[in-house]
Design an enzyme around this catalytic site. Structure first.
Site, PDB file in Angstrom:
ATOM      1  N   GLY A 281       0.815  -1.215   0.000  1.00 50.51           N
ATOM      2  CA  GLY A 281       0.000   0.000   0.000  1.00 50.51           C
ATOM      3  C   GLY A 281       0.845   1.259   0.000  1.00 50.51           C
ATOM      4  O   GLY A 281       0.785   2.054  -0.926  1.00 50.51           O
ATOM      5  N   ASN A 669       6.327  -8.853  16.933  1.00 53.89           N
ATOM      6  CA  ASN A 669       6.755 -10.044  16.198  1.00 53.89           C
ATOM      7  C   ASN A 669       8.075  -9.713  15.500  1.00 53.89           C
ATOM      8  O   ASN A 669       8.095  -8.988  14.503  1.00 53.89           O
ATOM      9  CB  ASN A 669       5.675 -10.434  15.172  1.00 53.89           C
ATOM     10  CG  ASN A 669       6.057 -11.679  14.380  1.00 53.89           C
ATOM     11  OD1 ASN A 669       7.237 -11.968  14.165  1.00 53.89           O
ATOM     12  ND2 ASN A 669       5.053 -12.416  13.947  1.00 53.89           N
ATOM     13  N   THR A 672       8.145 -10.363  11.460  1.00 55.50           N
ATOM     14  CA  THR A 672       7.443  -9.448  10.552  1.00 55.50           C
ATOM     15  C   THR A 672       7.952  -8.014  10.732  1.00 55.50           C
ATOM     16  O   THR A 672       8.017  -7.254   9.763  1.00 55.50           O
ATOM     17  CB  THR A 672       5.916  -9.509  10.769  1.00 55.50           C
ATOM     18  OG1 THR A 672       5.623  -9.333  12.149  1.00 55.50           O
ATOM     19  CG2 THR A 672       5.360 -10.844  10.321  1.00 55.50           C
ATOM     20  N   GLN A 676       9.533  -5.396   7.934  1.00 55.18           N
ATOM     21  CA  GLN A 676       9.065  -4.025   7.695  1.00 55.18           C
ATOM     22  C   GLN A 676      10.214  -3.026   7.770  1.00 55.18           C
ATOM     23  O   GLN A 676      10.290  -2.110   6.965  1.00 55.18           O
ATOM     24  CB  GLN A 676       7.987  -3.662   8.711  1.00 55.18           C
ATOM     25  CG  GLN A 676       6.641  -4.227   8.319  1.00 55.18           C
ATOM     26  CD  GLN A 676       5.516  -3.435   8.956  1.00 55.18           C
ATOM     27  OE1 GLN A 676       5.247  -3.591  10.132  1.00 55.18           O
ATOM     28  NE2 GLN A 676       4.880  -2.582   8.204  1.00 55.18           N
ATOM     29  N   GLU A 742       6.679   2.722   8.900  1.00 54.25           N
ATOM     30  CA  GLU A 742       7.231   3.797   8.091  1.00 54.25           C
ATOM     31  C   GLU A 742       8.623   4.246   8.498  1.00 54.25           C
ATOM     32  O   GLU A 742       9.370   4.795   7.693  1.00 54.25           O
ATOM     33  CB  GLU A 742       6.256   4.991   8.103  1.00 54.25           C
ATOM     34  CG  GLU A 742       5.005   4.647   7.327  1.00 54.25           C
ATOM     35  CD  GLU A 742       3.872   5.632   7.500  1.00 54.25           C
ATOM     36  OE1 GLU A 742       3.834   6.596   6.739  1.00 54.25           O
ATOM     37  OE2 GLU A 742       3.017   5.421   8.373  1.00 54.25           O
TER      38      GLU A 742
END
Lengths: 775, 327
Positions: A281, A669, A672, A676, A742
């Site tokens: 996204g 986690n 994951t 990121q 981000e």
């Protein structure tokens, strides 16, 4: 009109300023997060474990359906025709050949499109999420180069694409403003972000700068960037009477349902938007004209429609990050303490959206300084409406700010880490609020040790053959946000529980991490918990943006869980080992509730439900307003370390090592989260080295709408990336966690630019750092 | 994409017949199909010629004959090519991606069209190569990847192939076939400079088929290399590339082959530099002087002036490396 709007904003601004002060002064205990989430204490559950993605198996089997993979009966395929001028009117539109082409069902243009309202512009109301507020194919006017001017529906995608090429459009071109210099000459306006002015002044910064013992005062520029999620924007729609079904690729299903309802004059309940799987996204998967056009065409044709944008289509109608010109000036005393911090500049925007790239955001809370001046001005261009793109503001703002700090450190002969730490603030430099948690120094010290920062050499002194080698460092920073609108439903059964919330997983692992959290909160195994998301009919209006989903979902589930526990204790009644206990005294353990610190007082959910003769217990709740973000200054940070190799002959630049040391609260986690962080850093390398939308200022046209000519990093551009974190829980955030989506992109470009200087002695202040700038 | 008919030629004569009826030859399709999707090209009929001539064979006089249908991957991996013409293997591997090289053919690679973004923008930009006479939006636009040598007022496009740069340096010969017979052409004469007819990329006659590329025997080629400079580490077209081979005897350049990519409308054989170097002492100064001479007529556009210095530096560095001269 303008005056009224300004007055309204001023009143709102004053009211919110008073409110902000009151919230800041209120006792901690009144605040959400005033009492730490009990899950922060739980150290032996699922949270914190490197659990693999719950949706991994279906994805690798190709069994996860994306928006363009829902085959509906009688479905037509859509293809778009884009304008080739930036402003004017369609003077002639010949659709005869297209209509006669094989397989074509219809050609839609302003002549026959259903009457629709413009999309409600993002952030103008709670659920508004249109990328622009222009009429969608309602008249002959053209507002930007690349705007959809016709849509073809055909029995196959190939037939639709072919027919689209047969639509002939002629224009009466009007004067458009497509060059930044002209836009600036026409006058700039103050920028606003989320209703707040992008302006802040404390003392006389220019004067303090003039008198400072040490100073830098430089201009930095960053180009436009286009969204390039691996999954193209796509939508599959069908009408059933006046009900609209939308299979979307979305970061905001509930917002989209409401906004589409607004466009078509129907209630949000008549629009059902789902988005179970999304291929990335990054801020770009909101509501753009393609969803509106697909629904309009479907209405016109009376058949379901699939519209998947071409890669070119994404560039033409989905906005990206806009251009910035930034000035950063720093004045420091003899010890390196800042007397002045000035970060100002200009960004370009269209007349029909609301996002000036807010590049001053990092400067608001990063450093202590005696005086400060921050200001973003907006110049208006006739261009595709720009939008959010991973860390809007911080991604490019840190490039300027963190480059300038490196320049000042060099000028003073100070280690750049030391200079940063000397200016660590003890409270928020702009609001005065206390920090909820701030481990910047630990992130730098730990990162520096792991990276081997102390081995750094003087600029231009390390060379292996043709390659000059250097290292650089920069601060990464991103705020903790939690937006209003959260809500969650928990349905508890004897053998497990279901969590329902209109949240999103664009591939980052939301469902996985939130299953871990819910399992711990309920005292269940992960297999006993189902986490449902990506459906506008579920509770909540939770956008996957601003790295706020973890907090928004966390707070919503916390609220629902508290209601659930209260209800369960009522059902348990006086015959339960839990009799007499209130919700604060119990916790979810081992498939039931237990007294905190005394697990012998335990009753299973099965037992409670069965005694109450209930199959299930369903509760729904909303979390309190996110006042914690005003009461405390809540920010994540990171120390970004980079090693580069610059070819002395050709100027080619390779990043050979990267390490990100993060302080983002508790990591839910590690698996994951690490992905990121790494993904953000890779996108940051693209920003630093190669990404640039070629916007031809003569016609306002994007010239490289293709992954062949718009460069993003390939595998060979990406070195081993090491990530580490403090894992210090934020006592005021749900689960102790601040979002990690981000921050990874922030600080990267400055770390690279600073390393380039260390390697070559050349300072590049204009992104991307291409080889011609290093020859 | 415009609808088209598709035929697979089983032999050369069938291919020529189909072409005579208006068919366009299709190799791996890695460029032509893209251009059809972008509606830059809209052939009514395609003739798949990938089934023809997939052999790599040594010729009686010590060269190599490469069938036009040989894939880029197969050619780059061939032991003879790797041993005797390393510049060619390296040039191929510097281009595209493994997946594309598995599809792309030698014949098709020769006929790649420019990557000029204005050429690709059928609806939105002017391009003399697409629509002769309408003007060129690349001049004054984004022209970082455009030509510094041999351009014309009408066109500043570059030829994107890496393989062709190596072939130009190796004196490769292109074998052609048509209804009227066969002929051969030096590769350096296959592609044209744009002049006032930029719509014509090569000197091929309509319907003429590339059947093979022949590498002449050349001992110098065993000591050769390819260096490509681009905007990312892989999967990008050359800003500047250099194909070179050099023979040094007693400190003097006895023979040299030099070609540049990314600088012109065709693979650029650096004849002027070669001439200057033959017989000269192999030194950094001599290499730099030759590079200067080759680029003497270079004309920069607004975005690509850096390519002039970049080309000189890259040529000098490549020659120095091959000759074992310290940079």
């Amino acid at each position: 009109m303008k005056v009224v709007e300004d007055a309204k904003q001023a009143v709102q601004g004053a009211a919110s300023a008073v409110m902000a002060k009151a919230v800041q002064m209120a006792p901690d205990s009144w605040m959400p997060g005033g009492k730490p989430d009990p899950l922060i204490r739980a150290q032996h559950g699922h949270v914190g474990r490197p659990v693999s993605r719950v949706d991994g198996p279906v994805k690798v089997r190709g069994a996860a359906p994306y928006a363009a993979e829902f085959p509906l009966d009688g479905m037509l395929y859509a293809s778009l025709v884009f304008s080739t001028i930036a402003k004017g009117k369609i003077s002639a539109l010949d659709t005869t050949a297209a209509e006669a082409a094989p397989g074509v069902a219809l050609v839609m243009s302003y002549r026959n499109a259903p009457r629709m309202k413009p999309m409600p512009l993002f952030m103008t109301s709670e659920k508004a999420c249109g990328g622009n507020d222009l009429p969608v194919m309602q008249d002959a006017k053209v507002y930007w180069n690349g705007e959809p001017v016709a849509l073809v529906l055909a029995e196959t995608q190939e037939q639709a694409d072919h027919a689209a090429a047969l639509v002939h459009v002629a224009y009466d071109e009007e004067h458009s403003v497509t060059a930044l210099a002209e836009a600036k000459a026409k006058g700039v306006e103050p920028g606003q972000f989320m209703g707040q002015p992008l302006k802040f002044e404390n003392g006389s910064a220019e004067e303090a700068l003039a008198h400072a013992a040490h100073k830098v005062d430089q201009y930095y520029t960053t180009p436009r960037h286009s969204h390039n999620a691996i999954e193209l924007h796509a939508v599959t729609v069908a009408w059933d009477g006046d009900h609209l079904r939308v299979h979307d690729a979305s970061q905001m299903v509930a917002h989209t349902a409401w906004s589409l309802g607004h466009v078509f004059g129907i209630d949000e309940d008549q629009v059902h938007v789902t988005s179970p799987f999304v291929g990335g996204g990054f801020g770009g998967k909101g509501l753009w004209q393609h969803q509106v056009l697909a629904a309009a065409a479907s209405k016109l044709a009376g058949r379901p429609v699939r519209l998947m944008l071409s890669r070119e289509g994404v560039y033409r109608i989905v906005g990206g990050r806009t251009i910035t010109e930034q000035r950063v000036a720093l004045g420091a005393d003899a010890d390196g303490r800042f007397d002045a911090l000035i970060h100002t500049g200009t960004t370009a925007m269209s007349h029909h959206n609301v996002l000036p790239e807010p590049f001053i955001l990092p400067a608001r809370s990063a450093y202590a300084t005696k005086t400060m001046k921050l200001d973003v001005e907006v110049a208006y261009l006739d261009m595709v409406a720009n939008t959010f793109m991973r860390a809007p503001g911080e991604a490019v703002g840190t490039f300027a700010l963190e480059s300038a700090i490196d320049e000042l450190a060099l000028d003073m002969g100070l280690d750049p880490i030391e200079l940063r730490l000397r200016n660590e603030p003890d409270k928020d430099p702009t609001t005065g609020a206390p920090f909820s948690s701030r481990e910047v120094e630990k992130a730098f010290r730990d990162g520096a040790e792991r990276f081997g920062w102390s081995k750094r050499q003087a600029p231009g002194t390390r060379r292996e053959g043709e390659w000059l080698i250097g290292t650089g460092v920069a601060t990464a920073t991103y705020p903790y946000y939690r937006m209003p609108g959260g809500a969650a439903r928990i349905t508890l059964r004897a053998d497990g529980a279901t969590i329902d919330i209109a949240a999103h997983d664009m591939g980052m692992g939301t469902a996985t991490a939130q299953t871990q959290v819910a399992a711990d909160r309920l005292g269940l195994t992960m297999e006993q918990v189902a986490f449902n998301y990506g459906d506008s009919t579920l509770p909540g209006t939770v956008m996957a943006g601003g790295s706020q989903q973890t907090a928004a979902i966390g707070a919503s589930v916390m609220a629902a869980h508290r209601t659930l526990v209260t209800e369960l204790l009522k059902l348990a009644g006086n015959d339960s080992p839990l009799a007499g206990l209130d919700a604060d005294a119990v916790t979810g353990v081992n498939g039931g509730l237990a007294k905190i610190d005394d697990s012998s007082a335990h009753e299973s959910y099965a037992s409670i439900l069965s005694r109450a003769q209930r199959d299930e217990l369903m509760v729904e709740a909303e979390p309190p307003s996110p006042l914690e973000t005003m009461h405390w200054s809540m920010h994540s940070h990171g120390a970004m370390f980079c090693e580069v190799r610059v070819n002395a002959v050709t100027g080619e630049l390779r990043v050979s090592r990267f390490l990100g040391s993060f302080d983002c609260g508790r990591i839910l986690n590690p698996k994951t989260a690490a992905s990121q962080f790494r993904g953000g850093i890779i996108m940051g390398l693209g920003l630093a080295l190669m990404e640039e939308t070629q916007y031809d200022e003569r016609k306002g046209r994007i010239m490289n709408p293709s992954l062949a000519e718009y460069h993003v990093p390939v595998h060979m551009d990406v070195p081993e990336i090491e990530v580490m974190w403090t894992d210090v829980p934020d006592p005021h955030a749900p689960m102790g966690a601040r979002g990690v989506g981000e921050i990874g992109i922030t600080g990267v470009a400055a770390a690279v630019a600073n390393a380039v200087f260390n390697a070559t002695g050349k300072r590049v202040r204009d992104l991307p750092i291409t080889l011609d700038k290093l020859l | 994409m415009t609808p088209f008919s598709f035929n697979r030629a089983t032999d050369q004569s069938e291919a020529l017949q189909l072409a005579e009826r208006g068919g366009r030859y299709l190799g791996g399709g890695t460029n032509l199909v893209d251009l059809m999707r972008e509606t830059v090209e809209h052939p009514a009929a395609l003739v798949d010629v990938t089934g023809l001539s997939r052999d790599i064979a040594e010729t009686p006089d010590g060269g190599v004959m490469i069938g036009a249908g040989v894939t880029n991957s197969a050619l780059a991996a061939h032991p003879t090519i790797r041993a005797r013409y390393p510049v060619l293997a390296r040039a191929i591997l510097a281009g595209a991606s493994a997946q594309i090289r598995n599809m792309a053919t030698v014949g098709g690679n020769l006929l790649q069209r420019t990557r000029c973004t204005y050429f690709y923008d059928v609806e939105g930009s002017r391009c003399n190569k697409r629509r002769p006479g309408e003007g060129c939006d690349a001049r004054g636009g984004f022209n970082r990847i455009h030509a510094i040598l041999g351009a014309s007022d009408a066109c500043v496009a570059t030829h994107p192939s890496d393989m062709c740069v190596a072939l130009a340096a190796l004196d490769a010969v292109v074998h052609l076939s048509s209804a009227s017979g066969t002929r051969t052409l030096p590769l350096t004469e296959l592609h044209r400079l744009p002049g006032d007819q930029p719509q014509i990329d090569t000197v091929l006659h309509p319907g003429e088929l590339i059947t093979a590329v022949e590498l002449p025997a050349a001992s110098i080629a065993a000591h050769s290399t390819y260096r490509k400079v681009r905007d990312r580490a892989s999967y990008a077209f050359a800003l500047v590339s250099v194909a070179a081979a050099i023979a040094v005897e007693d400190g003097r350049v006895s023979d040299v082959r030099l070609a540049l990519g990314g600088v012109a409308h065709k693979p650029w054989r650096a004849s002027r530099a070669e001439e200057m170097l033959r017989g000269k002492a192999a030194s950094l100064d001599a290499f730099r002087a030759a590079a200067e001479a080759e680029l003497a007529d270079a004309v920069p556009l607004n975005d690509n002036g850096f390519k002039i210095e970049l080309a000189k530096r890259t040529m000098t560095a490549v020659l120095a490396e091959l000759a074992g001269v310290d940079a």
